[in-house]
Scaffold this active site. Structure first.
Site, mmCIF file in Angstrom:
data_model
loop_
_atom_site.group_PDB
_atom_site.id
_atom_site.type_symbol
_atom_site.label_atom_id
_atom_site.label_comp_id
_atom_site.label_asym_id
_atom_site.label_seq_id
_atom_site.Cartn_x
_atom_site.Cartn_y
_atom_site.Cartn_z
ATOM 1 N N CYS A 113 -38.617 47.510 15.250
ATOM 2 C CA CYS A 113 -37.847 47.327 14.007
ATOM 3 C C CYS A 113 -38.458 48.079 12.827
ATOM 4 C CB CYS A 113 -37.739 45.847 13.670
ATOM 5 S SG CYS A 113 -37.010 44.907 15.001
ATOM 6 N N HIS A 249 -35.802 44.500 6.266
ATOM 7 C CA HIS A 249 -35.306 44.487 7.647
ATOM 8 C C HIS A 249 -34.451 43.243 7.820
ATOM 9 C CE1 HIS A 249 -34.929 44.488 11.873
ATOM 10 N NE2 HIS A 249 -35.839 43.574 12.112
ATOM 11 N N ASN A 279 -29.427 41.737 13.874
ATOM 12 C CA ASN A 279 -30.679 42.503 13.869
ATOM 13 C C ASN A 279 -30.459 43.812 14.627
ATOM 14 O OD1 ASN A 279 -33.236 43.526 14.224
ATOM 15 N ND2 ASN A 279 -34.173 41.569 14.763
HETATM 16 O O1 UT7 Z 1 -36.715 41.867 14.294
HETATM 17 C C1 UT7 Z 1 -38.008 41.750 14.735
HETATM 18 C C2 UT7 Z 1 -38.635 40.470 14.596
HETATM 19 N N1 UT7 Z 1 -37.854 39.360 15.055
HETATM 20 C C3 UT7 Z 1 -37.725 38.330 14.254
HETATM 21 O O2 UT7 Z 1 -38.139 38.421 13.129
HETATM 22 C C4 UT7 Z 1 -37.153 37.058 14.798
HETATM 23 C C5 UT7 Z 1 -37.986 35.904 14.320
HETATM 24 N N2 UT7 Z 1 -37.554 34.618 14.803
HETATM 25 C C6 UT7 Z 1 -36.416 34.010 14.393
HETATM 26 O O3 UT7 Z 1 -35.628 34.593 13.680
HETATM 27 C C7 UT7 Z 1 -36.184 32.587 14.797
HETATM 28 O O4 UT7 Z 1 -37.359 32.056 15.371
HETATM 29 C C8 UT7 Z 1 -35.009 32.426 15.814
HETATM 30 C C9 UT7 Z 1 -33.678 32.642 15.110
HETATM 31 C C10 UT7 Z 1 -35.170 33.358 16.973
HETATM 32 C C11 UT7 Z 1 -34.985 30.981 16.348
HETATM 33 O O5 UT7 Z 1 -34.899 30.064 15.271
HETATM 34 P P1 UT7 Z 1 -35.884 28.808 15.215
HETATM 35 O O6 UT7 Z 1 -35.498 28.008 14.051
HETATM 36 O O7 UT7 Z 1 -37.278 29.356 15.266
HETATM 37 O O8 UT7 Z 1 -35.499 28.035 16.522
HETATM 38 P P2 UT7 Z 1 -36.414 27.634 17.757
HETATM 39 O O9 UT7 Z 1 -36.712 28.823 18.605
HETATM 40 O O10 UT7 Z 1 -37.562 26.794 17.271
HETATM 41 O O11 UT7 Z 1 -35.429 26.695 18.545
HETATM 42 C C12 UT7 Z 1 -34.928 25.476 17.968
HETATM 43 C C13 UT7 Z 1 -33.940 24.885 18.933
HETATM 44 C C14 UT7 Z 1 -34.444 24.817 20.376
HETATM 45 O O12 UT7 Z 1 -33.969 23.621 20.936
HETATM 46 P P3 UT7 Z 1 -34.926 22.324 21.047
HETATM 47 O O13 UT7 Z 1 -36.084 22.764 21.878
HETATM 48 O O14 UT7 Z 1 -35.318 22.003 19.625
HETATM 49 O O15 UT7 Z 1 -34.040 21.307 21.675
HETATM 50 C C15 UT7 Z 1 -33.762 25.976 21.038
HETATM 51 O O16 UT7 Z 1 -33.577 25.796 22.424
HETATM 52 O O17 UT7 Z 1 -32.743 25.683 18.965
HETATM 53 C C16 UT7 Z 1 -32.426 25.987 20.328
HETATM 54 N N3 UT7 Z 1 -31.740 27.262 20.371
HETATM 55 C C17 UT7 Z 1 -30.420 27.387 20.213
HETATM 56 N N4 UT7 Z 1 -29.448 26.480 20.037
HETATM 57 C C18 UT7 Z 1 -28.204 26.930 19.902
HETATM 58 C C19 UT7 Z 1 -32.286 28.500 20.511
HETATM 59 N N5 UT7 Z 1 -31.319 29.430 20.467
HETATM 60 C C20 UT7 Z 1 -30.152 28.762 20.280
HETATM 61 C C21 UT7 Z 1 -28.813 29.175 20.152
HETATM 62 N N6 UT7 Z 1 -27.871 28.215 19.961
HETATM 63 N N7 UT7 Z 1 -28.446 30.453 20.186
#
Ligand code: UT7
Length: 322
Positions: A113, A249, A279
């Site tokens: 990125c 970004h 993204n």
């Molecule tokens: O571009 C280069 C760098 N990349 C980034 O900067 C990405 C950085 N990370 C993020 O943007 C975020 O961490 C994400 C958007 C990827 C995820 O958001 P989060 O608030 O960190 O969620 P999480 O991974 O902690 O997951 C929370 C919950 C989980 O369920 P449980 O374990 O709490 O029951 C996941 O399984 O959300 C669940 N989950 C989803 N639910 C519905 C993960 N993906 C999804 C989804 N729809 N698509």
């Protein structure tokens, strides 16, 4: 002393739009989860016939037109991309051929990125040193080809697109400074396991897709971007209030909000485009810049802070007097 300045910008998004609602029918997710956790509402997906160089070519044509330059003027061409059409020729050479440019250095660089910021920094150095007089700098990606469309944790995040700028020499600084960094020790937080040389690790061949520990990447991203904002301001002896526009970004609105807070900057002065294309990795910063230039928000003389963070892990910023 010679400096470089941005003479023109361009962007291209493929026609096909994939909405959050459509993703609800593909994986176990909701429109609301995607929008509230990421800020993304839709993304664009390249047609089967389109490669990264096709997207890059369109963005480049726009930027060249805006800068009032032709193929004969371009003497340096660099493309930031993680999704090259081929191993080689590199995307720079593919674009060079399409545009009818001959002889100048043309290459692509992979910094995920941060690829566009890295590429911009290279081009700036070539112009400032007098080695180039008209540089085409592109960020282009077809991430839809390397995400697992069955994995809700990643497929909702990414999209395809391309952005480009033309850099020309100037007496006054346009690019005031670029700050690049990387830490390979965090490589396992965000990677794509497929390559050409290394024996694959067990299981890698069965999942040739983007792998991400999203939550951990999120935390490192916020901390690192805060650091690079401070570094950029300090290097230029600037107060936070001097920045007119933050052009970040476009990965997650919550990461962008944290960076804006560090700059004490209201979200009205942040260029946000991730709702429209998700993204797009190396393409996101030049696309956001082009959006804000064409809709009249970014004006000549404005001070812009461009920043990016991504796989590697890599990061970078550029302070730009537009
Ligand atoms: O571009 C280069 C760098 N990349 C980034 O900067 C990405 C950085 N990370 C993020 O943007 C975020 O961490 C994400 C958007 C990827 C995820 O958001 P989060 O608030 O960190 O969620 P999480 O991974 O902690 O997951 C929370 C919950 C989980 O369920 P449980 O374990 O709490 O029951 C996941 O399984 O959300 C669940 N989950 C989803 N639910 C519905 C993960 N993906 C999804 C989804 N729809 N698509």
């Amino acid at each position: 002393m010679t400096y470089s300045r941005i003479a023109g910008t361009g962007r291209y998004l493929p026609e096909r739009v994939l909405t959050n609602r459509e993703l609800e029918t593909m994986v176990d997710t909701t429109e609301e989860w995607i929008r509230t956790r990421t800020g993304i509402e839709r993304r664009h997906v390249a047609a089967d016939t389109q490669g990264t160089s096709d997207l890059a070519e369109q963005a480049a044509r726009q930027a060249m037109e805006a800068a009032g330059v032709t193929a004969a003027d371009i003497d340096f061409l660099v493309v930031g991309t993680t999704t090259p059409d081929l191993v080689f020729p590199n995307v720079g050479c593919l674009v060079q051929r399409r545009l009818g440019i001959h002889g100048c250095p043309a290459f692509s660089l992979e910094a995920a990125c941060s690829g566009f910021i890295y590429a911009l920094s290279m081009a700036d150095r070539f112009i400032a040193s007098g080695s180039a007089r008209c540089a085409l700098v592109i960020g282009a990606e077809t991430l839809s080809r390397i995400v697992d469309w069955n994995d809700r944790a990643t497929c909702v995040l990414f999209g395809d697109g391309a952005g480009a700028v033309v850099l020309k020499p100037a007496d006054e600084p346009g690019i005031l400074s670029c700050h690049l960094g990387a830490d390979g020790h965090y490589g396992d937080l965000l990677y794509h396991p497929y390559g050409t040389s290394r024996p694959q690790r067990p299981g890698d061949l069965e999942r040739p897709y983007v792998q991400m520990k999203g939550n951990e990447v999120f935390k490192v991203a916020v901390k690192t971007l805060e650091g690079i904002v401070d570094e950029t301001l300090a290097a230029n002896h600037l107060e936070r209030s001097a920045i007119n526009w933050l052009i970040p970004h476009q990965a997650n609105i919550r990461i962008i909000q944290a960076t804006a807070k560090r700059l004490d900057m209201p979200m009205e002065r942040v260029v946000l485009t991730l709702q429209d294309h998700g993204n797009t990795s190396a393409a996101s910063v030049p696309m956001a810049l082009d959006v804000a230039v064409r809709d009249g928000r970014v004006k000549r003389g404005d001070l812009l802070l461009l920043e990016a963070f991504g796989g590697g892990l890599t990061w970078g910023s550029a302070l730009v007097r537009f």
